[in-house]
Design a protein around this motif. Structure first.
Motif, PDB file in Angstrom:
ATOM      1  N   ARG A  81      32.453  21.883 -10.872  1.00 45.26           N
ATOM      2  CA  ARG A  81      31.510  22.626 -10.027  1.00 45.26           C
ATOM      3  C   ARG A  81      30.390  23.233 -10.861  1.00 45.26           C
ATOM      4  N   GLY A  84      28.253  20.576 -12.628  1.00 47.66           N
ATOM      5  CA  GLY A  84      27.398  19.972 -11.599  1.00 47.66           C
ATOM      6  C   GLY A  84      26.224  20.863 -11.242  1.00 47.66           C
ATOM      7  N   VAL A 205      27.497  23.878  -4.619  1.00 49.39           N
ATOM      8  CA  VAL A 205      28.152  22.941  -5.530  1.00 49.39           C
ATOM      9  C   VAL A 205      29.670  22.951  -5.378  1.00 49.39           C
ATOM     10  N   THR A 208      32.385  19.769  -5.812  1.00 50.15           N
ATOM     11  CA  THR A 208      31.911  18.759  -6.763  1.00 50.15           C
ATOM     12  C   THR A 208      33.092  18.240  -7.586  1.00 50.15           C
ATOM     13  N   LYS A 209      33.180  16.926  -7.723  1.00 50.32           N
ATOM     14  CA  LYS A 209      34.290  16.294  -8.432  1.00 50.32           C
ATOM     15  C   LYS A 209      33.794  15.608  -9.702  1.00 50.32           C
ATOM     16  N   GLN A 212      31.895  12.325  -9.306  1.00 45.54           N
ATOM     17  CA  GLN A 212      30.491  12.482  -8.936  1.00 45.54           C
ATOM     18  C   GLN A 212      29.625  12.748 -10.160  1.00 45.54           C
ATOM     19  N   LEU A 213      30.135  13.593 -11.053  1.00 50.47           N
ATOM     20  CA  LEU A 213      29.377  13.899 -12.265  1.00 50.47           C
ATOM     21  C   LEU A 213      29.232  12.669 -13.157  1.00 50.47           C
ATOM     22  N   VAL A 272      24.504  15.720  -4.453  1.00 51.39           N
ATOM     23  CA  VAL A 272      25.598  16.566  -4.937  1.00 51.39           C
ATOM     24  C   VAL A 272      25.569  17.946  -4.297  1.00 51.39           C
ATOM     25  N   VAL A 273      24.405  18.582  -4.296  1.00 56.81           N
ATOM     26  CA  VAL A 273      24.346  19.999  -3.928  1.00 56.81           C
ATOM     27  C   VAL A 273      23.835  20.234  -2.517  1.00 56.81           C
TER      28      VAL A 273
END
Length: 351
Positions: A81, A84, A205, A208-209, A212-213, A272-273
């Motif tokens: 999180r 991200g 955020v 967030t995983k 994803q990053l 993402v956000v």
């Protein structure tokens, strides 16, 4: 007389090609900002619904034990999180800096000029018609949606007599963003994907995983490197297209490359956000005030300051009304809206 004129022109070109810089301030922001960012990440990992000691954070990072609940919280929830958030802040800030430099529009921002809303509309269509789509494809469609939103804004603002102006761009951006947001909500209601889009409306955020990053990092990293490579050319464009052409810049190619970089950064961040605005408006102005007008300093410093803003804003979002989480977009808007009104008033006085 001719020699004096040529000497004067050479001097002017040299002064333009070497814009004002503040290397000491730039170095302080680079090194001090990175140190503050590391400290901010450490604090953000430690504080939340469950407070965790720094020693436990250290152990969870370097001696991870999956059987310990606190280690799981750090590794699976808080670290992705916060990292991200740092990537998203850097993306929005650098995108805003490039847009302001290329268009010479002090109010340019991916949220104000329709990019965020366009990316969000693309996500709504993906959730409705292609459920279960991979995150990699979602990012690609976010790029396309951001491009479509920006195209609509620039197209509408250019229809008015007198061409594109900063105020017209913002007005067209507000209209297009409202339209795309309404369409996104309509799609969400009709196809019952409102829960999937809830994160985008609020902006944040959370959730967030790591995967994803891993997908986002090459896009954002490559785009920021590309922005650094274009930084000198963007500096020339920010001084005027005639000046840039006179200094041998291929302005059309620079604008095309800069536009692609902005779409990649804004599309990745929105995927993402969600809908978080004003980062790309505030940070480039603050950075320009601190380091001068050379984009070789503005772009890296904007990335660092943008990361700092989102990391600490996300920490505040978790702590202001704990255990209930305040939307990140709302907190940043508390700073961004007054700043936008100040810029709009200043721009109006200069017309």
């Amino acid at each position: 007389m001719t020699e004096m004129l040529e000497s004067t022109k050479r001097t002017e070109r040299l002064s333009v090609s070497k814009p004002r810089t503040r290397p000491l301030v730039t170095s302080l922001i680079m090194f001090g900002g990175i140190a503050a960012l590391v400290l901010g990440i450490a604090i953000s990992v430690s504080f939340g619904a469950a407070d965790i000691y720094f020693t436990t954070v250290w152990e969870a990072i370097f001696s991870y034990n999956p059987e310990l609940t606190q280690h799981q919280i750090i590794q699976e929830i808080r670290l992705p999180r916060i990292l991200g958030g740092a990537m998203v802040g850097a993306s929005f800030a650098v995108a805003g800096a490039i847009m302001q430099g290329m268009t010479r529009n002090p109010m340019a921002d991916s949220g104000l000029l329709g990019l965020n809303a366009g990316a969000g509309f693309a996500l709504a269509l993906c959730f409705a018609f292609f459920p279960g789509m991979s995150f990699n494809l979602l990012i690609l469609y976010s790029f396309l949606g951001a491009g479509a939103g920006a195209g609509l804004v620039f197209g509408i603002s250019s229809l008015a007599k007198g061409g594109v102006t900063p105020v017209r761009l913002v007005l067209a951006g507000a209209a297009v963003s409202a339209l795309l947001l309404a369409l996104s909500e309509g799609v969400a209601l009709y196809f019952r994907v409102g829960q999937d889009l809830a994160f985008w409306y609020a902006g944040g955020v959370s959730g967030t995983k790591w995967f994803q990053l891993k997908i986002m990092l090459p896009w954002v990293g490559g785009a920021i490197i590309g922005a650094m490579m274009l930084s000198r050319s963007i500096t020339m464009l920010s001084l005027g297209e005639e000046v840039a052409v006179g200094l041998g810049q291929r302005t059309g190619l620079v604008k095309l490359a800069g536009t692609v970089i902005v779409l990649v950064l804004a599309g990745s961040a929105v995927a993402v956000v969600g809908s978080v605005g004003f980062i790309g408006l505030i940070i480039p102005h603050v950075t320009r005030f601190l380091v001068g007008v050379d984009y070789r300093s503005i772009i890296p410093c904007s990335a660092i300051l943008g990361s700092l803003l989102v990391v600490f804003a996300d920490l505040a979002a978790r702590m202001v009304n704990a255990p209930v989480e305040t939307p990140l977009g709302a907190l940043i808007a508390l700073i961004g809206v007054p700043f936008f009104l100040y810029l709009a008033r200043k721009e109006r006085r200069e017309l």
